[in-house]
Design a protein around this motif. Structure first.
Motif, PDB file in Angstrom:
ATOM      1  N   UNK A  97      -2.790  -3.963 -10.229  1.00 39.01           N
ATOM      2  CA  UNK A  97      -2.296  -3.538  -8.907  1.00 39.01           C
ATOM      3  C   UNK A  97      -0.919  -4.118  -8.621  1.00 39.01           C
ATOM      4  N   UNK A  98      -0.239  -3.490  -7.657  1.00 42.07           N
ATOM      5  CA  UNK A  98       1.113  -3.923  -7.276  1.00 42.07           C
ATOM      6  C   UNK A  98       1.109  -4.595  -5.908  1.00 42.07           C
ATOM      7  N   UNK A  99      -0.030  -5.151  -5.529  1.00 43.99           N
ATOM      8  CA  UNK A  99      -0.103  -5.816  -4.235  1.00 43.99           C
ATOM      9  C   UNK A  99      -0.678  -4.907  -3.160  1.00 43.99           C
ATOM     10  N   UNK A 100      -0.684  -5.416  -1.939  1.00 48.38           N
ATOM     11  CA  UNK A 100      -1.390  -4.772  -0.831  1.00 48.38           C
ATOM     12  C   UNK A 100      -0.457  -3.998   0.100  1.00 48.38           C
ATOM     13  N   UNK A 139      -4.498  -0.808  -1.636  1.00 48.23           N
ATOM     14  CA  UNK A 139      -3.509  -1.175  -2.647  1.00 48.23           C
ATOM     15  C   UNK A 139      -2.257  -0.331  -2.441  1.00 48.23           C
ATOM     16  N   UNK A 140      -1.109  -0.926  -2.721  1.00 47.19           N
ATOM     17  CA  UNK A 140       0.117  -0.122  -2.785  1.00 47.19           C
ATOM     18  C   UNK A 140      -0.031   0.859  -3.946  1.00 47.19           C
ATOM     19  N   UNK A 141       0.707   1.984  -3.912  1.00 46.16           N
ATOM     20  CA  UNK A 141       0.648   2.895  -5.060  1.00 46.16           C
ATOM     21  C   UNK A 141       1.057   2.156  -6.350  1.00 46.16           C
ATOM     22  N   UNK A 142       0.370   2.458  -7.438  1.00 46.46           N
ATOM     23  CA  UNK A 142       0.679   1.806  -8.725  1.00 46.46           C
ATOM     24  C   UNK A 142       1.523   2.793  -9.521  1.00 46.46           C
ATOM     25  N   UNK A 143       2.851   2.663  -9.392  1.00 47.62           N
ATOM     26  CA  UNK A 143       3.758   3.706  -9.868  1.00 47.62           C
ATOM     27  C   UNK A 143       3.688   3.932 -11.378  1.00 47.62           C
ATOM     28  N   UNK A 144       3.619   2.857 -12.151  1.00 47.98           N
ATOM     29  CA  UNK A 144       3.700   3.041 -13.608  1.00 47.98           C
ATOM     30  C   UNK A 144       2.327   2.900 -14.262  1.00 47.98           C
ATOM     31  N   UNK A 145       1.270   3.279 -13.538  1.00 45.25           N
ATOM     32  CA  UNK A 145      -0.084   2.958 -14.015  1.00 45.25           C
ATOM     33  C   UNK A 145      -0.363   3.518 -15.408  1.00 45.25           C
ATOM     34  N   UNK A 146      -0.027   4.788 -15.624  1.00 40.64           N
ATOM     35  CA  UNK A 146      -0.367   5.407 -16.911  1.00 40.64           C
ATOM     36  C   UNK A 146       0.301   4.665 -18.076  1.00 40.64           C
ATOM     37  N   UNK A 147       1.579   4.364 -17.894  1.00 44.24           N
ATOM     38  CA  UNK A 147       2.335   3.652 -18.936  1.00 44.24           C
ATOM     39  C   UNK A 147       1.772   2.245 -19.146  1.00 44.24           C
ATOM     40  N   UNK A 184      -8.066  -5.247 -13.573  1.00 42.41           N
ATOM     41  CA  UNK A 184      -8.496  -5.740 -12.267  1.00 42.41           C
ATOM     42  C   UNK A 184      -7.514  -5.285 -11.208  1.00 42.41           C
ATOM     43  N   UNK A 185      -8.016  -4.892 -10.030  1.00 42.06           N
ATOM     44  CA  UNK A 185      -7.120  -4.492  -8.930  1.00 42.06           C
ATOM     45  C   UNK A 185      -7.794  -4.846  -7.615  1.00 42.06           C
ATOM     46  N   UNK A 186      -6.990  -5.342  -6.671  1.00 41.49           N
ATOM     47  CA  UNK A 186      -7.542  -5.949  -5.460  1.00 41.49           C
ATOM     48  C   UNK A 186      -7.114  -5.215  -4.198  1.00 41.49           C
ATOM     49  N   UNK A 187      -8.090  -5.006  -3.327  1.00 43.11           N
ATOM     50  CA  UNK A 187      -7.851  -4.572  -1.944  1.00 43.11           C
ATOM     51  C   UNK A 187      -8.484  -5.632  -1.041  1.00 43.11           C
ATOM     52  N   UNK A 188      -8.159  -5.596   0.249  1.00 42.56           N
ATOM     53  CA  UNK A 188      -8.725  -6.600   1.163  1.00 42.56           C
ATOM     54  C   UNK A 188      -9.309  -5.930   2.409  1.00 42.56           C
ATOM     55  N   UNK A 189     -10.509  -6.394   2.766  1.00 38.97           N
ATOM     56  CA  UNK A 189     -11.213  -5.912   3.967  1.00 38.97           C
ATOM     57  C   UNK A 189     -11.270  -7.065   4.960  1.00 38.97           C
ATOM     58  N   UNK A 190     -10.694  -6.851   6.162  1.00 40.09           N
ATOM     59  CA  UNK A 190     -10.681  -7.925   7.159  1.00 40.09           C
ATOM     60  C   UNK A 190     -11.626  -7.657   8.335  1.00 40.09           C
ATOM     61  N   UNK A 191     -11.967  -6.393   8.525  1.00 38.72           N
ATOM     62  CA  UNK A 191     -12.835  -6.037   9.655  1.00 38.72           C
ATOM     63  C   UNK A 191     -13.925  -5.071   9.191  1.00 38.72           C
ATOM     64  N   UNK A 192     -15.027  -5.062   9.939  1.00 38.33           N
ATOM     65  CA  UNK A 192     -16.138  -4.158   9.615  1.00 38.33           C
ATOM     66  C   UNK A 192     -15.831  -2.759  10.150  1.00 38.33           C
TER      67      UNK A 192
END
Length: 295
Positions: free
Chosen positions: A104-107, A117-125, A139-147
C-alpha cells in the motif's frame, strides 16, 4: 505459489515479523533505533541505514525460523540484497522464513469513520517484480476509527478488490483492516468488521486463499470462526500501539491468533548496541512474542 511456504504459513508454529515501516514512518523508526535525522541528508542515505538495520535483524541468530514464520518487507528492502542475495531469497533460502511485501501507499483522508488506502498507482508492476523476487504474499493496511457501517463496508470492499488483483498474480494477500485500539467503539466496529469479512469471504472462488491481519479483539477469541474458513491461510494480529508486554498479554488470550508485530518487535533495539547486546535483546523479544503466539 510455493506450497512449502503455504503449508508453513498455514500450520507452522511462530509469528510474522513486520519489518515494513516505509517512507512516512522511517525517520521515527530510525530515531527509536538511535539514529537521529541529522545522521542522513537524503532518502537514499536514509534507506541505506534502514537496510543496515533490517539486515542486522534478519542476520541475527535470534531471527530464527523456529520462532518466526514470515517477514514483511517494504519495496526498498525487497530491491536490496543481503550477502549478495535478494532479501526475499535470503529470508527463504538461508533462514526458512517466508517473505511478504507491503504494497500500500499509505492512507487516504478520514471519511465515514475510516481511512481507506490511497490508490496504489504502480500495483501491477510492483506485483510483477514481487513475483520475480520470489515473494510469497503481500500486506496492505486500512484503518477503522469508528463503528460506521458504510465506512467499514468500503474498507473491506477495497481490501478484497485489491486482494483479488494480488491473487491473480499468484500471491497471497494479507488483508489488514486495522481497528484503532483507541477507538471509542472498538468492540462495535469489530462486530461490523467481522460480519463484512464473512460476507466477502463467502463470495470468493473456492480456491482463493487470503490472510487477515487484525487488531487484537476486545472480546477474546472473537475471530475464531474466521480462522476455520477454508479461504483463510492464517489470521495474524498487529500490535497497534500497545507496548510489547501489553500486546503479548492480550494476544496470549486469543487462541490461534499469532503476532505480526513491527514496533513491538524492534522495541529497545539500537544502532549503538554491541552484537551480543543486540542479539540478546532481540532474542528475548522474539521468545516472548512467540510464546504469546502459540497459545
Amino acid at each position: 505459489m510455493n506450497m512449502a511456504q503455504l503449508n508453513r504459513m498455514h500450520s507452522g508454529k511462530g509469528f510474522i515479523a513486520a519489518l515494513d515501516q516505509s517512507g512516512g514512518s522511517t525517520p521515527k523508526a530510525l530515531t527509536q533505533y538511535g539514529v537521529p535525522e541529522s545522521s542522513y541528508t537524503n532518502d537514499e542515505e536514509m534507506y541505506r541505514i534502514v537496510h543496515e538495520m533490517r539486515t542486522r535483524i534478519i542476520k541475527s541468530p535470534a531471527f530464527d525460523s523456529e520462532y518466526i514464520l514470515g517477514a514483511i518487507l517494504f519495496e526498498n528492502t525487497m530491491d536490496r540484497k543481503i550477502e549478495g542475495q535478494w532479501t526475499a531469497d535470503y529470508l527463504w533460502e538461508k533462514k526458512n522464513i517466508v517473505p511478504f511485501l507491503k504494497v500500500d501507499k499509505g492512507l487516504a483522508d478520514f471519511v465515514n469513520g475510516v481511512q481507506l488506502m490511497k490508490p496504489i498507482s504502480n500495483l501491477d508492476e510492483l506485483l510483477t517484480r514481487a513475483v520475480e523476487r520470489n515473494v510469497f504474499g503481500t500486506k496492505m493496511r486500512s484503518v477503522i476509527k469508528e463503528a460506521n457501517v458504510i465506512g467499514i463496508r468500503e474498507v473491506v470492499g477495497q481490501q478484497f478488490a485489491v486482494g483479488m488483483q494480488i491473487v491473480e498474480k499468484g500471491l497471497i494477500p494479507i488483508i489488514e483492516p486495522e481497528v484503532d485500539i483507541y477507538s471509542a467503539d472498538k468492540e462495535k466496529a469489530e462486530d461490523i468488521l467481522k460480519e463484512e469479512i464473512i460476507k466477502a469471504l463467502s463470495l470468493l472462488d473456492k480456491d482463493v486463499k487470503v490472510m487477515l491481519k487484525l487488531s487484537i479483539p476486545t472480546v477474546n477469541n472473537f475471530y475464531s470462526e474466521l480462522m476455520s474458513d477454508p479461504h483463510i491461510v492464517r489470521v495474524v494480529a498487529l500490535s497497534g500501539g500497545y507496548s510489547r508486554e501489553e500486546a503479548n498479554q492480550k494476544l496470549s488470550q486469543n487462541h490461534g491468533l499469532i503476532a505480526s508485530f513491527s514496533r513491538a518487535l524492534s522495541e529497545g533495539l539500537t544502532a549503538g548496541q554491541s552484537d551480543d547486546e543486540f542479539n540478546s535483546k532481540l532474542s528475548k523479544a522474539i521468545a516472548a512474542i512467540y510464546a504469546a503466539s502459540i497459545t
